[in-house]
Design a protein around this motif. Structure first.
Motif, PDB file in Angstrom:
ATOM      1  N   GLU A 354       0.837  -1.221   0.000  1.00 49.85           N
ATOM      2  CA  GLU A 354       0.000   0.000   0.000  1.00 49.85           C
ATOM      3  C   GLU A 354       0.866   1.264   0.000  1.00 49.85           C
ATOM      4  OE1 GLU A 354      -3.246   0.449   0.025  1.00 49.85           O
ATOM      5  OE2 GLU A 354      -3.853  -1.661   0.150  1.00 49.85           O
ATOM      6  N   PRO A 355       0.417   2.318  -0.700  1.00 55.28           N
ATOM      7  CA  PRO A 355       1.184   3.571  -0.696  1.00 55.28           C
ATOM      8  C   PRO A 355       1.369   4.114   0.721  1.00 55.28           C
ATOM      9  CG  PRO A 355      -0.640   3.678  -2.256  1.00 55.28           C
ATOM     10  CD  PRO A 355      -0.788   2.399  -1.515  1.00 55.28           C
ATOM     11  N   SER A 356       2.566   4.603   0.999  1.00 51.15           N
ATOM     12  CA  SER A 356       2.835   5.144   2.339  1.00 51.15           C
ATOM     13  C   SER A 356       4.038   6.084   2.270  1.00 51.15           C
ATOM     14  CB  SER A 356       3.152   4.003   3.308  1.00 51.15           C
ATOM     15  OG  SER A 356       4.383   3.409   2.937  1.00 51.15           O
ATOM     16  N   ASP A 357       4.233   6.825   3.374  1.00 49.47           N
ATOM     17  CA  ASP A 357       5.425   7.671   3.478  1.00 49.47           C
ATOM     18  C   ASP A 357       6.668   6.794   3.631  1.00 49.47           C
ATOM     19  OD1 ASP A 357       3.722   9.779   3.343  1.00 49.47           O
ATOM     20  OD2 ASP A 357       3.711  10.166   5.510  1.00 49.47           O
ATOM     21  N   ALA A 358       6.502   5.654   4.323  1.00 50.13           N
ATOM     22  CA  ALA A 358       7.658   4.774   4.553  1.00 50.13           C
ATOM     23  C   ALA A 358       8.191   4.246   3.219  1.00 50.13           C
ATOM     24  CB  ALA A 358       7.258   3.606   5.458  1.00 50.13           C
ATOM     25  N   LEU A 359       7.272   3.905   2.301  1.00 45.98           N
ATOM     26  CA  LEU A 359       7.740   3.411   0.999  1.00 45.98           C
ATOM     27  C   LEU A 359       8.356   4.533   0.166  1.00 45.98           C
ATOM     28  CD1 LEU A 359       5.030   0.755  -0.001  1.00 45.98           C
ATOM     29  CD2 LEU A 359       7.395   0.378   0.713  1.00 45.98           C
ATOM     30  N   ALA A 360       7.891   5.775   0.401  1.00 46.23           N
ATOM     31  CA  ALA A 360       8.543   6.911  -0.283  1.00 46.23           C
ATOM     32  C   ALA A 360      10.005   6.993   0.181  1.00 46.23           C
ATOM     33  CB  ALA A 360       7.796   8.208   0.010  1.00 46.23           C
ATOM     34  N   ALA A 361      10.224   6.721   1.476  1.00 48.79           N
ATOM     35  CA  ALA A 361      11.607   6.735   1.998  1.00 48.79           C
ATOM     36  C   ALA A 361      12.400   5.569   1.399  1.00 48.79           C
ATOM     37  CB  ALA A 361      11.593   6.647   3.521  1.00 48.79           C
ATOM     38  N   ASP A 362      11.751   4.407   1.244  1.00 47.82           N
ATOM     39  CA  ASP A 362      12.442   3.256   0.626  1.00 47.82           C
ATOM     40  C   ASP A 362      12.875   3.587  -0.800  1.00 47.82           C
ATOM     41  OD1 ASP A 362      11.923   1.875   2.887  1.00 47.82           O
ATOM     42  OD2 ASP A 362      10.685   0.303   1.963  1.00 47.82           O
TER      43      ASP A 362
END
Ligand SMILES: Cc1cc2nc3c(=O)[nH]c(=O)nc-3n(C[C@H](O)[C@H](O)[C@H](O)COP(=O)(O)OP(=O)(O)OC[C@H]3O[C@@H](n4cnc5c(N)ncnc54)[C@H](O)[C@@H]3O)c2cc1C
Length: 377
Positions: A354-362
């Motif tokens: 799911e889209p998230s801020d954490a994946l933006a950091a990844d």
């Protein structure tokens, strides 16, 4: 005598190959890495450039910064490849190889879509993305079409990302209500191996009033009438056309006689071509995986490990697994993720994050780790 490895193309595949060989073998191997450009740009940076989220200068990674034992970079255009003789001609000279690796990527065939060059724009080349950075700010009303003119194409989620980012861009400027967005692509869904990813993207389109037209591709554009003709003969008027040109292998690869059905066939487990000691990795091949950087990189690692084993004497690596992670911009700064597995089962599978801020950091880490590994930044 050092083994002479000549690597054609310094994209995802070529950079990873040269880096792994240098890391493991240092200057006991002689690697020549050739590319016509003076800098590498990540594919996804093109979206950032076109929407003014960054500048081209900020995302260019100059090849002159490559400082790796055993590797020399040459900025030259390859004009002929002889896979039998493992010899390569550039405008600067002729290079003989013990091992040749073709990593020249996929090129664009503008002529396959009449009218595209004259009446549309494309965001798949650096020059096209930069040109659009000057055009999109002037688009304030009317119909924008994101049109994929042929399959296979690089990074299947990228056109969907483009539609979502265009929505954000127009919303931020307060003109979204005066604009329509349509995404046309020849696939049945945005990311076919992962129904969950496709569903999440289609939900995001529906929430944002983005029209999705699957199974279709623009076959020509009529700039004077501002109309895109789809492959079923239907017409879509446009005010802004953001195209993904049809892809094909670079001319020099086609002329070398290595291609079948447009791309270089390889053994998908070893990346060997039918020519002894000639390998091909990445978008230039038909390796049974999508055209994306992560797959080019994974394939290059297998070739590098195999060469290291041959040079040092050791066990050959496990076969290429065809597994890769792609990050997907959903807009509003959030990033989703799809992990796809193309080769281990009877058919490709994909797992959605799911889209998230954490994946933006990844995703940021994905870029910074490659910048550090390939360019020492
Ligand atoms: C908008 C967009 C977004 C993308 N997003 C992602 C993403 O998020 N994740 C991901 O994994 N992938 C993404 N991709 C796809 C990714 O960029 C490509 O699949 C990847 O670069 C392929 O690697 P490669 O090594 O096969 O070829 P490339 O990286 O294309 O490298 C080929 C190199 O060969 C050189 N070359 C070609 N012809 C010649 C010649 N005659 N002489 C000398 N040099 C030559 C080129 O200059 C180039 O540097 C995206 C692509 C686009 C367009």
């Amino acid at each position: 005598m050092k083994t002479r490895v000549v690597v054609l193309g310094a994209g995802f595949g070529g950079l990873e190959l040269a880096s792994t060989l240098s890391e493991e073998l240092g200057d006991t191997v002689d690697v020549t890495l050739i590319d016509k450009n003076d800098a590498f740009v990540f594919g996804y940076s093109k979206l950032d450039v076109m929407f003014g989220r960054t500048t081209l200068d900020a995302v260019r990674l100059p090849y002159r910064e490559i400082a790796k034992p055993g590797v020399r970079f040459l900025q030259e255009t390859i004009t002929a490849i002889d896979p039998e003789a493992r010899s390569v001609r550039t405008e600067g000279g002729v290079y003989e190889a013990d091992v040749l690796v073709v990593a020249l990527g996929a090129d664009y065939d503008f002529e396959a879509t009449p009218g595209l060059a004259e009446g549309g724009n494309e965001f798949y080349s650096v020059a096209g993305a930069q040109r659009l950075a000057g055009i999109i700010p002037a688009f304030s009303e009317g119909h924008a079409i994101i049109g994929v003119c042929g399959a296979p194409f690089k990074c299947p989620p990228a056109p969907s990302e483009c539609a979502l980012l265009l929505h954000d861009y127009l919303s931020a400027r307060g003109v979204r209500g005066a604009c329509e967005i349509t995404l046309v692509m020849p696939l049945p869904s945005p990311v076919p191996p992962s129904p969950d990813t496709s569903r999440a993207l289609q939900d995001a389109f529906a929430e944002r009033d983005i029209r999705f037209v699957p199974h279709r591709r623009p076959s020509s554009l009529h700039p004077a009438r501002r109309v895109a003709v789809l492959d079923d003969g239907s017409e879509l008027p446009y005010d802004l056309f953001l195209g993904v040109p049809k892809h094909r292998a670079p001319d020099v690869v086609i002329e070398s006689g290595m291609t079948e059905d447009g791309y270089v066939p390889v053994d998908s487990r070893t990346l060997q071509t039918r020519f002894p000691s000639v390998y091909a990795v990445g978008d230039v091949t038909t390796a049974g995986v999508p055209k994306a950087g992560v797959f080019a990189e994974g394939a290059a690692r297998v070739v590098a490990k195999s060469l290291i084993a041959s040079i040092r004497g050791g066990e050959q690596p496990p076969p290429y697994d065809g597994i890769g992670i792609c990050y997907i911009e959903f807009g509003a700064g959030r990033v989703g993720r799809v992990e796809v597995d193309f080769l281990s089962g009877p058919k490709p599978t994909g797992t959605f994050g799911e889209p998230s801020d954490a994946l933006a950091a990844d995703k940021r880490h994905f870029g910074s780790s490659r910048r550090a590994r390939w360019f020492g930044r």
